[in-house]
Design a protein around this motif. Sequence first.
Motif, PDB file in Angstrom:
ATOM      1  N   PHE A 188      19.374 -26.948  47.513  1.00 49.52           N
ATOM      2  CA  PHE A 188      19.963 -26.268  46.354  1.00 49.52           C
ATOM      3  C   PHE A 188      19.999 -27.196  45.141  1.00 49.52           C
ATOM      4  O   PHE A 188      19.724 -26.779  44.014  1.00 49.52           O
ATOM      5  CB  PHE A 188      21.370 -25.776  46.682  1.00 49.52           C
ATOM      6  CG  PHE A 188      21.400 -24.511  47.501  1.00 49.52           C
ATOM      7  CD1 PHE A 188      20.679 -23.395  47.102  1.00 49.52           C
ATOM      8  CD2 PHE A 188      22.141 -24.440  48.672  1.00 49.52           C
ATOM      9  CE1 PHE A 188      20.694 -22.219  47.855  1.00 49.52           C
ATOM     10  CE2 PHE A 188      22.159 -23.274  49.432  1.00 49.52           C
ATOM     11  CZ  PHE A 188      21.442 -22.167  49.022  1.00 49.52           C
ATOM     12  N   ALA A 189      20.345 -28.458  45.373  1.00 49.72           N
ATOM     13  CA  ALA A 189      20.377 -29.425  44.275  1.00 49.72           C
ATOM     14  C   ALA A 189      18.994 -29.589  43.658  1.00 49.72           C
ATOM     15  O   ALA A 189      18.839 -29.618  42.428  1.00 49.72           O
ATOM     16  CB  ALA A 189      20.898 -30.774  44.775  1.00 49.72           C
ATOM     17  N   ALA A 190      17.978 -29.674  44.509  1.00 52.00           N
ATOM     18  CA  ALA A 190      16.601 -29.835  44.021  1.00 52.00           C
ATOM     19  C   ALA A 190      16.153 -28.610  43.232  1.00 52.00           C
ATOM     20  O   ALA A 190      15.476 -28.731  42.197  1.00 52.00           O
ATOM     21  CB  ALA A 190      15.660 -30.086  45.200  1.00 52.00           C
ATOM     22  N   ILE A 191      16.540 -27.424  43.704  1.00 48.69           N
ATOM     23  CA  ILE A 191      16.140 -26.193  43.013  1.00 48.69           C
ATOM     24  C   ILE A 191      16.799 -26.108  41.642  1.00 48.69           C
ATOM     25  O   ILE A 191      16.140 -25.794  40.636  1.00 48.69           O
ATOM     26  CB  ILE A 191      16.503 -24.958  43.862  1.00 48.69           C
ATOM     27  CG1 ILE A 191      15.645 -24.910  45.123  1.00 48.69           C
ATOM     28  CG2 ILE A 191      16.314 -23.674  43.053  1.00 48.69           C
ATOM     29  CD1 ILE A 191      16.075 -23.866  46.129  1.00 48.69           C
ATOM     30  N   PHE A 192      18.103 -26.391  41.572  1.00 46.31           N
ATOM     31  CA  PHE A 192      18.785 -26.356  40.274  1.00 46.31           C
ATOM     32  C   PHE A 192      18.197 -27.394  39.319  1.00 46.31           C
ATOM     33  O   PHE A 192      18.049 -27.139  38.120  1.00 46.31           O
ATOM     34  CB  PHE A 192      20.287 -26.588  40.451  1.00 46.31           C
ATOM     35  CG  PHE A 192      21.042 -25.374  40.906  1.00 46.31           C
ATOM     36  CD1 PHE A 192      21.041 -24.212  40.147  1.00 46.31           C
ATOM     37  CD2 PHE A 192      21.750 -25.381  42.100  1.00 46.31           C
ATOM     38  CE1 PHE A 192      21.731 -23.079  40.563  1.00 46.31           C
ATOM     39  CE2 PHE A 192      22.445 -24.253  42.530  1.00 46.31           C
ATOM     40  CZ  PHE A 192      22.433 -23.103  41.761  1.00 46.31           C
ATOM     41  N   ALA A 193      17.865 -28.581  39.840  1.00 40.06           N
ATOM     42  CA  ALA A 193      17.262 -29.616  38.998  1.00 40.06           C
ATOM     43  C   ALA A 193      15.886 -29.172  38.503  1.00 40.06           C
ATOM     44  O   ALA A 193      15.524 -29.400  37.340  1.00 40.06           O
ATOM     45  CB  ALA A 193      17.150 -30.921  39.783  1.00 40.06           C
ATOM     46  N   ALA A 194      15.124 -28.519  39.383  1.00 41.13           N
ATOM     47  CA  ALA A 194      13.797 -28.034  38.996  1.00 41.13           C
ATOM     48  C   ALA A 194      13.907 -26.933  37.937  1.00 41.13           C
ATOM     49  O   ALA A 194      13.120 -26.894  36.982  1.00 41.13           O
ATOM     50  CB  ALA A 194      13.055 -27.514  40.226  1.00 41.13           C
ATOM     51  N   ALA A 196      16.319 -26.653  35.814  1.00 41.67           N
ATOM     52  CA  ALA A 196      16.712 -27.349  34.584  1.00 41.67           C
ATOM     53  C   ALA A 196      15.483 -27.934  33.904  1.00 41.67           C
ATOM     54  O   ALA A 196      15.329 -27.860  32.680  1.00 41.67           O
ATOM     55  CB  ALA A 196      17.732 -28.447  34.891  1.00 41.67           C
ATOM     56  N   GLY A 197      14.592 -28.528  34.707  1.00 38.79           N
ATOM     57  CA  GLY A 197      13.369 -29.102  34.150  1.00 38.79           C
ATOM     58  C   GLY A 197      12.481 -28.037  33.523  1.00 38.79           C
ATOM     59  O   GLY A 197      11.913 -28.238  32.441  1.00 38.79           O
ATOM     60  N   ARG A 198      12.391 -26.880  34.181  1.00 40.12           N
ATOM     61  CA  ARG A 198      11.578 -25.796  33.621  1.00 40.12           C
ATOM     62  C   ARG A 198      12.159 -25.287  32.316  1.00 40.12           C
ATOM     63  O   ARG A 198      11.420 -25.037  31.348  1.00 40.12           O
ATOM     64  CB  ARG A 198      11.476 -24.650  34.634  1.00 40.12           C
ATOM     65  CG  ARG A 198      10.519 -23.539  34.182  1.00 40.12           C
ATOM     66  CD  ARG A 198      10.409 -22.450  35.217  1.00 40.12           C
ATOM     67  NE  ARG A 198      11.632 -21.653  35.285  1.00 40.12           N
ATOM     68  CZ  ARG A 198      11.757 -20.555  36.040  1.00 40.12           C
ATOM     69  NH1 ARG A 198      10.745 -20.178  36.817  1.00 40.12           N
ATOM     70  NH2 ARG A 198      12.883 -19.873  36.046  1.00 40.12           N
ATOM     71  N   LEU A 199      13.481 -25.136  32.274  1.00 40.11           N
ATOM     72  CA  LEU A 199      14.129 -24.681  31.040  1.00 40.11           C
ATOM     73  C   LEU A 199      13.947 -25.671  29.905  1.00 40.11           C
ATOM     74  O   LEU A 199      13.775 -25.288  28.745  1.00 40.11           O
ATOM     75  CB  LEU A 199      15.629 -24.450  31.299  1.00 40.11           C
ATOM     76  CG  LEU A 199      16.455 -23.943  30.115  1.00 40.11           C
ATOM     77  CD1 LEU A 199      15.913 -22.625  29.582  1.00 40.11           C
ATOM     78  CD2 LEU A 199      17.928 -23.787  30.505  1.00 40.11           C
ATOM     79  N   ALA A 200      13.955 -26.957  30.244  1.00 39.28           N
ATOM     80  CA  ALA A 200      13.791 -27.997  29.225  1.00 39.28           C
ATOM     81  C   ALA A 200      12.460 -27.890  28.492  1.00 39.28           C
ATOM     82  O   ALA A 200      12.356 -28.267  27.319  1.00 39.28           O
ATOM     83  CB  ALA A 200      13.945 -29.383  29.857  1.00 39.28           C
ATOM     84  N   PHE A 201      11.451 -27.364  29.159  1.00 38.99           N
ATOM     85  CA  PHE A 201      10.118 -27.260  28.560  1.00 38.99           C
ATOM     86  C   PHE A 201       9.852 -25.899  27.908  1.00 38.99           C
ATOM     87  O   PHE A 201       8.773 -25.668  27.377  1.00 38.99           O
ATOM     88  CB  PHE A 201       9.035 -27.544  29.603  1.00 38.99           C
ATOM     89  CG  PHE A 201       8.916 -29.000  29.959  1.00 38.99           C
ATOM     90  CD1 PHE A 201       8.235 -29.881  29.123  1.00 38.99           C
ATOM     91  CD2 PHE A 201       9.504 -29.495  31.116  1.00 38.99           C
ATOM     92  CE1 PHE A 201       8.128 -31.230  29.449  1.00 38.99           C
ATOM     93  CE2 PHE A 201       9.407 -30.838  31.443  1.00 38.99           C
ATOM     94  CZ  PHE A 201       8.716 -31.721  30.606  1.00 38.99           C
ATOM     95  N   GLU A 202      10.862 -25.021  27.969  1.00 37.85           N
ATOM     96  CA  GLU A 202      10.699 -23.709  27.334  1.00 37.85           C
ATOM     97  C   GLU A 202      10.720 -23.859  25.809  1.00 37.85           C
ATOM     98  O   GLU A 202      11.418 -24.685  25.257  1.00 37.85           O
ATOM     99  CB  GLU A 202      11.831 -22.768  27.768  1.00 37.85           C
ATOM    100  CG  GLU A 202      11.793 -22.380  29.233  1.00 37.85           C
ATOM    101  CD  GLU A 202      10.759 -21.312  29.532  1.00 37.85           C
ATOM    102  OE1 GLU A 202       9.982 -20.960  28.608  1.00 37.85           O
ATOM    103  OE2 GLU A 202      10.721 -20.855  30.677  1.00 37.85           O
ATOM    104  N   ARG A 203       9.955 -23.002  25.164  1.00 35.28           N
ATOM    105  CA  ARG A 203       9.921 -22.975  23.705  1.00 35.28           C
ATOM    106  C   ARG A 203      10.261 -21.585  23.206  1.00 35.28           C
ATOM    107  O   ARG A 203      10.025 -20.597  23.874  1.00 35.28           O
ATOM    108  CB  ARG A 203       8.537 -23.375  23.176  1.00 35.28           C
ATOM    109  CG  ARG A 203       8.183 -24.820  23.511  1.00 35.28           C
ATOM    110  CD  ARG A 203       6.845 -25.173  22.899  1.00 35.28           C
ATOM    111  NE  ARG A 203       6.483 -26.572  23.156  1.00 35.28           N
ATOM    112  CZ  ARG A 203       5.369 -27.136  22.716  1.00 35.28           C
ATOM    113  NH1 ARG A 203       4.506 -26.420  21.994  1.00 35.28           N
ATOM    114  NH2 ARG A 203       5.113 -28.406  23.002  1.00 35.28           N
ATOM    115  N   ALA A 204      10.828 -21.536  22.016  1.00 38.14           N
ATOM    116  CA  ALA A 204      11.212 -20.238  21.443  1.00 38.14           C
ATOM    117  C   ALA A 204       9.988 -19.390  21.149  1.00 38.14           C
ATOM    118  O   ALA A 204       8.915 -19.908  20.885  1.00 38.14           O
ATOM    119  CB  ALA A 204      11.998 -20.491  20.164  1.00 38.14           C
TER     120      ALA A 204
END
Length: 204
Positions: A188-194, A196-204
């Motif tokens: 679960f920790a790895a999934i939430f971290a992943a 978070a990483g995907r959201l960090a690379f999102e662009r408007a």
Amino acid sequence: MISLQFVLTALVVVLAPGTGVIYTLALGLGQGPRAALWAAVGCTFGIVPHLAAATLGLAAVLHTSALLFSVVKWAGVAYLLYLAWQSLKQDGALSVSASKSHDSGWQIARRGALINILNPKLSIFFLALLPPFLSGNAASATAEMALLGAVFMAMTFAVFVLYGVFAAAARRRLLGSTRVMTWLNRSFAAIFAALAGRLAFERA
């Protein structure tokens, strides 16, 4: 307006395992069916601001404002990393443990709501998803968007409850193995971290 095509499209979206589903599964496994129900409630109501933004046209403002999008996005990234940490901590809010005390329904629902509220892509998603299913009558467009949104929320709640009930049913079998619980918490920790990483690379 509420066509079979819309229902099927919404069902596919809701069934896809995203952050809310992972959160509901974690609560179902960690604290049982009651917690899973509150998680589903929170995640469902976390959709409301984004549906409102899409209906009122504010999603377009978010899409065009790089600063506003970034503020919400990085708040969401930080929150997902916090949830990852809560999964790893032995007494964390999301840890799967036989001895863990249960959180209040309000605490669980609040965390679930924040997961969706702090995802800026949801407003843009609804702005893209709902308009194609409108009748084309400008006078009733707002009411139609609200109705479609309500149907989407109802489907979200129902599917999330099913996910949570499934997780709660598996809880008793898993709590007897310390090794399995450790593996689940790390997963679960790895999934939430992943996420978070995907959201960090999102662009408007």
